[in-house]
Design a protein around this motif. Structure first.
Motif, mmCIF file in Angstrom:
data_model
loop_
_atom_site.group_PDB
_atom_site.id
_atom_site.type_symbol
_atom_site.label_atom_id
_atom_site.label_comp_id
_atom_site.label_asym_id
_atom_site.label_seq_id
_atom_site.Cartn_x
_atom_site.Cartn_y
_atom_site.Cartn_z
ATOM 1 N N ASP A 154 0.822 -1.211 0.000
ATOM 2 C CA ASP A 154 0.000 0.000 0.000
ATOM 3 C C ASP A 154 0.857 1.263 0.000
ATOM 4 O O ASP A 154 0.534 2.243 -0.679
ATOM 5 C CB ASP A 154 -0.923 0.007 1.215
ATOM 6 N N ASP A 189 2.179 2.210 -3.437
ATOM 7 C CA ASP A 189 1.165 2.848 -4.278
ATOM 8 C C ASP A 189 0.923 4.286 -3.838
ATOM 9 O O ASP A 189 0.782 5.188 -4.673
ATOM 10 C CB ASP A 189 -0.135 2.057 -4.227
ATOM 11 N N THR A 190 0.873 4.511 -2.512
ATOM 12 C CA THR A 190 0.645 5.863 -1.997
ATOM 13 C C THR A 190 1.770 6.803 -2.425
ATOM 14 O O THR A 190 1.516 7.937 -2.861
ATOM 15 C CB THR A 190 0.538 5.842 -0.468
ATOM 16 N N THR A 191 3.003 6.332 -2.299
ATOM 17 C CA THR A 191 4.152 7.169 -2.670
ATOM 18 C C THR A 191 4.175 7.456 -4.158
ATOM 19 O O THR A 191 4.358 8.608 -4.592
ATOM 20 C CB THR A 191 5.464 6.477 -2.252
ATOM 21 N N ASN A 232 1.689 7.365 -6.353
ATOM 22 C CA ASN A 232 0.571 8.211 -6.767
ATOM 23 C C ASN A 232 0.770 9.656 -6.332
ATOM 24 O O ASN A 232 0.431 10.597 -7.069
ATOM 25 C CB ASN A 232 -0.735 7.666 -6.202
ATOM 26 N N ALA A 233 1.320 9.866 -5.125
ATOM 27 C CA ALA A 233 1.555 11.226 -4.649
ATOM 28 C C ALA A 233 2.577 11.939 -5.530
ATOM 29 O O ALA A 233 2.418 13.128 -5.859
ATOM 30 C CB ALA A 233 2.027 11.208 -3.199
ATOM 31 N N LEU A 269 0.055 13.510 3.626
ATOM 32 C CA LEU A 269 -0.192 12.112 3.268
ATOM 33 C C LEU A 269 -0.554 11.341 4.526
ATOM 34 O O LEU A 269 0.151 11.408 5.538
ATOM 35 C CB LEU A 269 1.038 11.490 2.602
ATOM 36 N N ARG A 274 -2.693 7.573 6.076
ATOM 37 C CA ARG A 274 -3.328 6.278 5.806
ATOM 38 C C ARG A 274 -4.263 5.971 6.962
ATOM 39 O O ARG A 274 -4.027 6.392 8.100
ATOM 40 C CB ARG A 274 -2.289 5.168 5.631
#
Length: 326
Positions: free
Chosen positions: A219, A222-224, A226-227, A281, A283
């Motif tokens: 996860d 993907d977060t990194t 996409n950011a 950011l 989660r």
């Protein structure tokens, strides 16, 4: 044939006296005698010979006695087992969590639960959210701490948000503390190049900063990714493919920076955290389980202990930046 009838039969066989057996069983003698007759009628044979106050087992009674005693023992043990489970003296909890949760909050929660319920067996699983949701769907786990939204098409899964955690940039504690503006050089640099300050930075400040990236399907990867893409650039990957412990070790070794949950740095003095402020950011961690399967008492109790544990922890006591979700 009823269990109570067998209990009366065994009592009479032990005392060889109907009145004494009735007293031992806490019933009237006529009631006990009636139930013995009902049992004999159902079996189609007499179990006792009654002559002038002398009570003796018939051959049929002799044959039934050891089986009746065994049945009563099994029933007693079964009832005891149920009472133990109901009283949380026995049982099992199968719980999964992401690696960062095991490194952070879960260890203390397990300790608290174990101290309160030492007879409950704890079976733990570590994995990414996708792995854990699949395990929940198969019935291999009772509970799992996962990142939401759930990446699962299984309508049987339900997740209760518990914790919102801010992500930070992890760097070696010895790395440069000079803040790197968004207009920093576009040339890729080692860790000691474009420094990351102690104050909040923008995601765009990570352009050309070497990053240690998690493996595919993680996860945080993907977060990194996409950011960075939302900020208009592709991240510079120094090394990739690791789990949480490996990523943190790579950062400690100076191979790059990494975007990680703040809680995992609480026990890593060799690493420092730089907040991310533009955009922030985060989660959200949730407790997931199957909707249609009733949780065992032990699992429900673990859930309650975990929620109470999280609510009892202040962010400043953890040394991390988290918010509890109501």
């Amino acid at each position: 044939m009823q269990i109570q009838q067998l209990a009366y039969f065994v009592a009479v066989a032990r005392t060889r006296h109907f009145t004494q057996a009735a007293e031992d069983c806490g019933v009237s003698q006529p009631s006990l005698s009636k139930q013995i007759r009902v049992l004999e009628n159902s079996l189609g044979t007499a179990l006792f010979e009654r002559e002038r106050g002398d009570v003796r087992l018939t051959p049929a009674g002799e044959a039934l006695l050891p089986h009746a005693q065994e049945i009563l023992i099994e029933v007693d043990e079964g009832l005891r087992a149920v009472r133990e489970v109901a009283g949380l003296q026995r049982g099992r909890v199968r719980v999964g969590a992401t690696p960062s949760m095991w490194d952070g909050l879960m260890a203390d929660a397990l300790i608290a639960f174990r101290e309160a319920y030492p007879g409950i067996e704890l079976e733990v699983t570590e994995g990414g959210s996708r792995t854990l949701t699949r395990a929940l769907g198969r019935g291999d786990l009772d509970l799992a701490l996962v990142i939401v939204p759930l990446r699962s098409d299984d309508p049987d899964l339900v997740a209760r948000p518990l914790l919102r955690e801010r992500l930070v940039v992890a760097s070696p504690a010895s790395a440069s503390t000079t803040a790197s503006p968004a207009s920093a050089s576009s040339t890729a640099s080692p860790v000691s190049g474009p420094g990351l300050g102690d104050g909040p930075l923008a995601v765009r400040d990570l352009e050309n900063v070497p990053l240690v990236m998690f493996r595919e399907g993680y996860d945080l990867r993907d977060t990194t990714m996409n950011a960075c893409l939302d900020a208009g650039f592709e991240p510079t990957v120094a090394i990739e493919g690791g789990e949480m412990n490996a990523v943190l070790r790579f950062v400690e070794a100076g191979l790059g920076h990494a975007v990680v949950p703040s809680m995992v740095l609480a026990s890593r003095p060799s690493l420092r955290a730089t907040p991310i402020g533009e955009p922030e950011l985060t989660r959200t961690i949730a407790l997931a389980h199957r909707r249609t399967q009733a949780l065992p008492l032990a699992s429900r109790t673990f859930r309650d202990v975990l929620v109470d544990h999280l609510r009892g922890l202040a962010a400043d006591a953890l040394g991390v930046d988290v918010d509890l979700v109501d």
